[in-house]
Enzyme design. Structure first.
Site, mmCIF file in Angstrom:
data_model
loop_
_atom_site.group_PDB
_atom_site.id
_atom_site.type_symbol
_atom_site.label_atom_id
_atom_site.label_comp_id
_atom_site.label_asym_id
_atom_site.label_seq_id
_atom_site.Cartn_x
_atom_site.Cartn_y
_atom_site.Cartn_z
ATOM 1 N N CYS A 142 71.118 86.925 108.921
ATOM 2 C CA CYS A 142 71.605 86.157 107.767
ATOM 3 C C CYS A 142 73.052 85.697 107.895
ATOM 4 O O CYS A 142 73.454 84.725 107.240
ATOM 5 C CB CYS A 142 71.429 86.956 106.483
ATOM 6 S SG CYS A 142 69.705 87.021 105.983
ATOM 7 N N PRO A 272 70.416 87.286 119.246
ATOM 8 C CA PRO A 272 71.509 86.435 119.745
ATOM 9 C C PRO A 272 72.886 87.095 119.834
ATOM 10 O O PRO A 272 73.789 86.524 120.424
ATOM 11 C CB PRO A 272 71.550 85.277 118.738
ATOM 12 C CG PRO A 272 70.927 85.806 117.491
ATOM 13 C CD PRO A 272 69.927 86.841 117.920
ATOM 14 N N GLU A 302 80.182 98.135 115.506
ATOM 15 C CA GLU A 302 79.276 97.989 114.355
ATOM 16 C C GLU A 302 79.473 99.135 113.364
ATOM 17 O O GLU A 302 79.429 98.922 112.153
ATOM 18 C CB GLU A 302 77.819 97.900 114.811
ATOM 19 C CG GLU A 302 77.512 96.791 115.824
ATOM 20 C CD GLU A 302 78.054 95.422 115.442
ATOM 21 O OE1 GLU A 302 78.155 95.118 114.246
ATOM 22 O OE2 GLU A 302 78.409 94.648 116.370
ATOM 23 N N TYR A 392 88.253 87.539 116.055
ATOM 24 C CA TYR A 392 88.235 88.896 116.615
ATOM 25 C C TYR A 392 89.538 89.170 117.369
ATOM 26 O O TYR A 392 90.237 90.144 117.106
ATOM 27 C CB TYR A 392 87.083 89.066 117.618
ATOM 28 C CG TYR A 392 85.690 88.951 117.055
ATOM 29 C CD1 TYR A 392 85.180 87.733 116.605
ATOM 30 C CD2 TYR A 392 84.850 90.058 117.011
ATOM 31 C CE1 TYR A 392 83.889 87.634 116.122
ATOM 32 C CE2 TYR A 392 83.551 89.964 116.520
ATOM 33 C CZ TYR A 392 83.079 88.750 116.085
ATOM 34 O OH TYR A 392 81.801 88.654 115.604
ATOM 35 N N MET A 577 74.148 85.494 123.014
ATOM 36 C CA MET A 577 74.872 84.258 123.300
ATOM 37 C C MET A 577 76.129 84.470 124.139
ATOM 38 O O MET A 577 76.534 83.575 124.865
ATOM 39 C CB MET A 577 75.226 83.561 121.981
ATOM 40 C CG MET A 577 73.992 83.031 121.278
ATOM 41 S SD MET A 577 74.423 81.885 119.963
ATOM 42 C CE MET A 577 75.056 82.996 118.734
HETATM 43 ZN ZN LIG Z 1 81.959 92.385 114.160
#
Ligand SMILES: [Zn+2]
Length: 627
Positions: A142, A272, A302, A392, A577
């Site tokens: 999402c 991806p 994560e 990032y 990706m």
């Molecule tokens: Zn992240």
């Protein structure tokens, strides 16, 4: 940029505050459709005649509304869709049937809708495409703006809601969600099961997630488990055995874990991304399964989102760096604790600069350098276009710089916890971050205020601020790189191999840093030199995709034909990706493999995730990028 509302939602979210959402979901593999009924509770904050929700390529069947204060009955509401755009369209619900609304009144809205074919949020897989080849598979993605193609919603990161869900699907399949399962499921109707889920913490729409397939789990201790297909469960159990200890390190940095369980799902190869921080069920790429636990930094990343991103969330995608920059910053701190070496952070930051440079170059190539600002302007833009390593890496660099300004890691540590505590219940924007920072460090206020903040936030290109990244590990890698660059004769190559007999035993991080830097130099490698390097790093047989990717790209750049097959193999099997796209670009740039790259893509496209397929089509110049 101070009080700007989210430019990437059609919803009138400031007029109607969502309190909770319940979903009834029916998963139909035959028709590849999710039938979803939602019941949403809103509080009216401003009187507006219409409720606007985000949708994209959705079949909305019926809408019913009710104001419990004035009636026990739902009434059918008229609705229409506003003009379709490349990022969806508003579902416009007429509220006149419930009479004049009052501020602070509760408004209930029931919507029945169905997903359509080829929506970006959904990846349907035939059983033949799965590891076990016995049961079909489905997963969602999402982030950033794709929840709107699953059900009508206020699709903005700044709006959060708790949710419950009942999911009905055929017997024999397991289902997981970004929520905690409630009970074992009950049989309903012929060959069907219904499972109940509950997410008590408010989450933004982009963290809604569901996956269905032949899934089994392995428990690590009392609060963590990995879910995946049975064929790779043992590998996952081995690779991620450190999950509990990583979670504990993260807690020592950010404060107590607030989501009860930390479970995660290792997806099929088409996924991806490296990972997606869906609460209570992180989604991870199987490319992390190297067999040597060398890529757990993605898991650490994560896990960190449980605080930065999922607890503290930005008001809009323009401030995405607050999610990702913070998460990268803390991910490196976790890794440094695991390595018992504080200087490891500089090494990691240095290593990732290559990916930042790649992104900056790519945006130059696409003639969109403005999207490389730390806080880009996303008015009239698709937030997907801005997605890159920029938030990032520039974000991580900025926080590392700020840490050095205020007195280093020790002074910074209590501030991290305070930041999380302060912003966990309010969506955050960059200005609020800065104000809180200056207030937290009164003794450093002058030096903090003296920074060129406007430039830091809005300048495209390289980071405006940076720290000295000098550290022993990077220097160790640089020596090897320099020697390989200078080596020009067969004797030199042999000497290189003889000089580093133990290179095979160096950590994967070091080898990745060396190969990444060599790749960045864009050298043309003679075949015999390339073969020596291949042997020294055992690259032909490595299943570490972080090593394979730069190796393949260097070979293609140098016109080495033996690199074409491994490259094609990689793009056929890997949907992530970060690797898929650069390898496709290298295949495209190499004249002798260009047509094969296009043919391979066209034959694989139907099996790829829609997100990856869209990007690769652009990379191979088969599709122009949306404006
Ligand atoms: Zn992240």
């Amino acid at each position: 940029m101070d009080d700007k509302p989210d430019p990437n939602t059609f919803s009138n979210y400031s007029a109607f505050n969502i309190r909770s959402l319940h979903l009834d979901i029916e998963v139909c593999f035959d028709s590849k459709i999710l039938k979803i009924s939602t019941e949403t509770k809103f509080t009216v904050k401003q009187i507006e005649p219409k409720l606007l929700l985000d949708t994209e390529k959705l079949n909305t069947r019926t809408v019913h509304i009710k104001v419990p204060e004035s009636s026990d009955e739902y009434v059918e509401a008229a609705f229409e869709l506003q003009t379709e755009t490349s990022v969806g369209q508003a579902l416009c619900i007429d509220l006149s049937k419930v009479g004049p609304l009052k501020v602070d009144q509760e408004l209930l809205v029931k919507i029945v809708s169905e997903t359509t074919a080829d929506v970006t949020a959904l990846q349907w897989m035939e059983k033949e495409e799965t590891s076990g080849k016995e049961k079909p598979y489905l997963y969602t993605q999402c982030q950033s703006r794709f929840c709107r193609s699953l059900f009508p919603c206020q699709d903005t990161p700044g709006v959060k809601f708790p949710y419950t869900a009942n999911v009905t699907l055929e017997k024999g399949l397991a289902v997981v969600m970004s929520a905690i399962i409630d009970g074992e499921g009950t049989a309903t109707g012929e060959n069907k099961m219904c499972y109940k889920f509950s997410q008590k913490q408010p989450i933004p729409a982009y963290l809604f997630a569901i996956a269905v397939g032949n899934l089994v789990k392995h428990e690590f201790g009392h609060r963590c488990a990995v879910w995946t297909e049975p064929e790779i469960l043992d590998k996952c159990a081995y690779e991620f055995a450190d999950v509990e200890s990583i979670l504990q390190i993260a807690e020592s940095i950010c404060g107590p874990y607030q989501w009860t369980r930390y479970d995660f799902l290792v997806l099929p190869m088409t996924f991806p991304y490296g990972g997606m921080e869906n609460p209570n069920m992180t989604f991870l790429s199987p490319t992390l399964l190297t067999g040597d636990r060398s890529m757990v930094s993605v898991l650490a990343h994560e896990i960190t989102h449980s605080w930065t991103g999922n607890l503290v969330t930005t008001v809009s995608w323009e401030h995405f760096w607050l999610n990702e920059g913070w998460t990268r910053f803390i991910e490196d701190k976790i890794k440094a604790v695991m390595e018992k070496d504080e200087t490891y952070r500089k090494f990691l930051l240095n290593k990732e600069q290559k990916h930042l440079n790649d992104s900056l170059e790519e945006f130059e190539r696409l003639q969109k350098p403005e999207l490389t600002a730390l806080v880009p302007n996303l008015t009239n833009r698709d937030p997907e276009d801005a997605f890159s390593t920029v938030p990032y890496e520039k974000g991580c660099m900025l926080l590392t710089y700020v840490e050095s300004l205020v007195g280093g890691p020790e002074a910074f540590a209590p501030y991290i916890k305070n930041y999380v505590e302060t912003f966990k219940d309010t969506p955050i924007r960059t200005k609020a971050w800065l104000e809180h920072l200056i207030k937290y460090f009164p003794a450093k206020a002058d030096i903090l205020k003296a920074q060129p903040w406007d430039q830091i936030f809005t300048s495209p290109g390289k980071s405006v601020v940076s720290i000295d990244l000098d550290n022993p590990l990077t220097n160790k890698c640089k020596k090897v790189v320099q020697k390989w660059i200078e080596a020009s004769t067969a004797e030199d190559y042999d000497r290189m191999v003889a000089e580093y007999p133990d290179l095979k035993t160096w950590s994967q991080d070091l080898k990745i840093a060396i190969l990444g830097t060599l790749r960045e130099h864009e050298l043309i490698w003679p075949e015999d030199k390339f073969e020596k390097l291949t042997g020294q790093f055992e690259l032909r047989d490595t299943n570490n995709i972080e090593l394979r990717t730069p190796w393949i790209r260097m070979g293609l750049k140098s016109g080495i034909d033996s690199s074409i097959e491994p490259a094609l193999e990689l793009v056929k099997t890997c949907g992530r990706m970060k690797f898929l796209r650069p390898v496709y670009v290298s295949l495209y740039e190499n004249e002798s493999s260009r047509q094969r790259a296009i043919d391979t893509f066209l034959s694989m496209k139907q099996y790829m995730s829609p997100i990856s397929a869209d990007w690769v089509a652009i990379d191979l110049k088969l599709k122009s990028e949306q404006a």
